[in-house]
Design an enzyme around this catalytic site. Structure first.
Site, mmCIF file in Angstrom:
data_model
loop_
_atom_site.group_PDB
_atom_site.id
_atom_site.type_symbol
_atom_site.label_atom_id
_atom_site.label_comp_id
_atom_site.label_asym_id
_atom_site.label_seq_id
_atom_site.Cartn_x
_atom_site.Cartn_y
_atom_site.Cartn_z
ATOM 1 N N ASP A 89 0.865 -1.190 0.000
ATOM 2 C CA ASP A 89 0.000 0.000 0.000
ATOM 3 C C ASP A 89 0.902 1.241 0.000
ATOM 4 O O ASP A 89 1.524 1.557 1.014
ATOM 5 C CB ASP A 89 -0.891 0.044 1.245
ATOM 6 N N LYS A 151 -7.001 3.239 -2.698
ATOM 7 C CA LYS A 151 -7.353 3.182 -1.276
ATOM 8 C C LYS A 151 -7.691 4.587 -0.801
ATOM 9 O O LYS A 151 -7.043 5.563 -1.192
ATOM 10 C CB LYS A 151 -6.171 2.592 -0.499
ATOM 11 N N LYS A 180 -10.083 -0.134 -1.844
ATOM 12 C CA LYS A 180 -9.938 -0.420 -0.415
ATOM 13 C C LYS A 180 -10.374 0.819 0.358
ATOM 14 O O LYS A 180 -9.889 1.918 0.108
ATOM 15 C CB LYS A 180 -8.488 -0.774 -0.071
#
Length: 220
Positions: A89, A151, A180
């Protein structure tokens, strides 16, 4: 639908101890969460603690500001993968995005993705810092950079995920990228609302609370 398989069980605070990381991993095994999400210095500890379980290891890169060099992000990502990370990430360079230096933002993401190959890359947009138009542009750049997920948030800024932002993200990327949602999602009811609008993964430090509140429900 199994809520537990959507959850990246997360502990990213600076004061996290090794004992807390081990507890995080034990909880992930117990509830069969999709992954644990830890800072890169704890990847090796998580790898050993998770053993042969099917729980994956997610780590963060360029966290939480995203303003470090691309070379630093690449080094951190590759080192984490060597130690056992199975997902990355990374934080987008928000300052470059707001400067409208879209080429630099694209290069930052695509260079990291190219360096890690088939390992899934999630790009953190930090939606609390962005306008609607900037969210749309950030999503378009992530598609072009061939990221795997977008995300919402680091959880370290002014606020976290919002359903409004996720709907904008989903409308922009359609089926090209997964989404996400993270930041402020602390109960099962809220998590399910995000899943209903198209989220593929939930980042939360409250996974255990979500599961214990669902013990009498078919979700888990």
């Amino acid at each position: 639908m199994e809520l537990n398989r959507y959850i990246d069980h997360t502990l990213l605070k600076a004061s996290a101890t090794e004992a807390q990381i081990l507890q995080l991993c034990d909880e992930a095994i117990k509830y069969n969460f999709y992954s644990v999400c830890v800072n890169s210095s704890y990847v090796a500890i998580a790898k050993e603690a998770l053993g042969r379980s099917n729980v994956k290891i997610c780590t963060v890169v360029g966290f939480p500001l995203g303003a470090m060099s691309t070379e630093a992000k690449i080094f951190e990502a590759k080192k984490a993968i060597e130690q056992g990370a199975s997902e990355i990430d990374m934080v987008m360079n928000i300052g470059r995005l707001k400067s409208k230096n879209h080429v630099a933002v694209l290069k930052d993401i695509s260079d990291v993705k190219r360096s890690i190959g088939l390992i899934p890359l999630k790009v953190i947009l930090e939606i609390s810092e962005l306008s609607k138009n900037e969210i749309v542009k950030a999503c378009e750049i992530c598609v072009d950079a061939k990221a795997d997920f977008i995300k919402t948030s680091t959880g370290f800024s002014k606020s976290g995920a919002t359903l409004t932002a996720v709907k904008i993200m989903k409308k922009t990327v359609r089926d090209h990228l997964k989404i996400k949602a993270s930041g402020g999602i602390s109960d099962a009811e809220t998590a399910l609302k995000y899943i209903e609008v198209g989220v593929h993964r939930i980042g939360s430090s409250s996974g255990v609370a979500m599961m214990t509140s669902q013990t009498s429900d078919s979700t888990y």
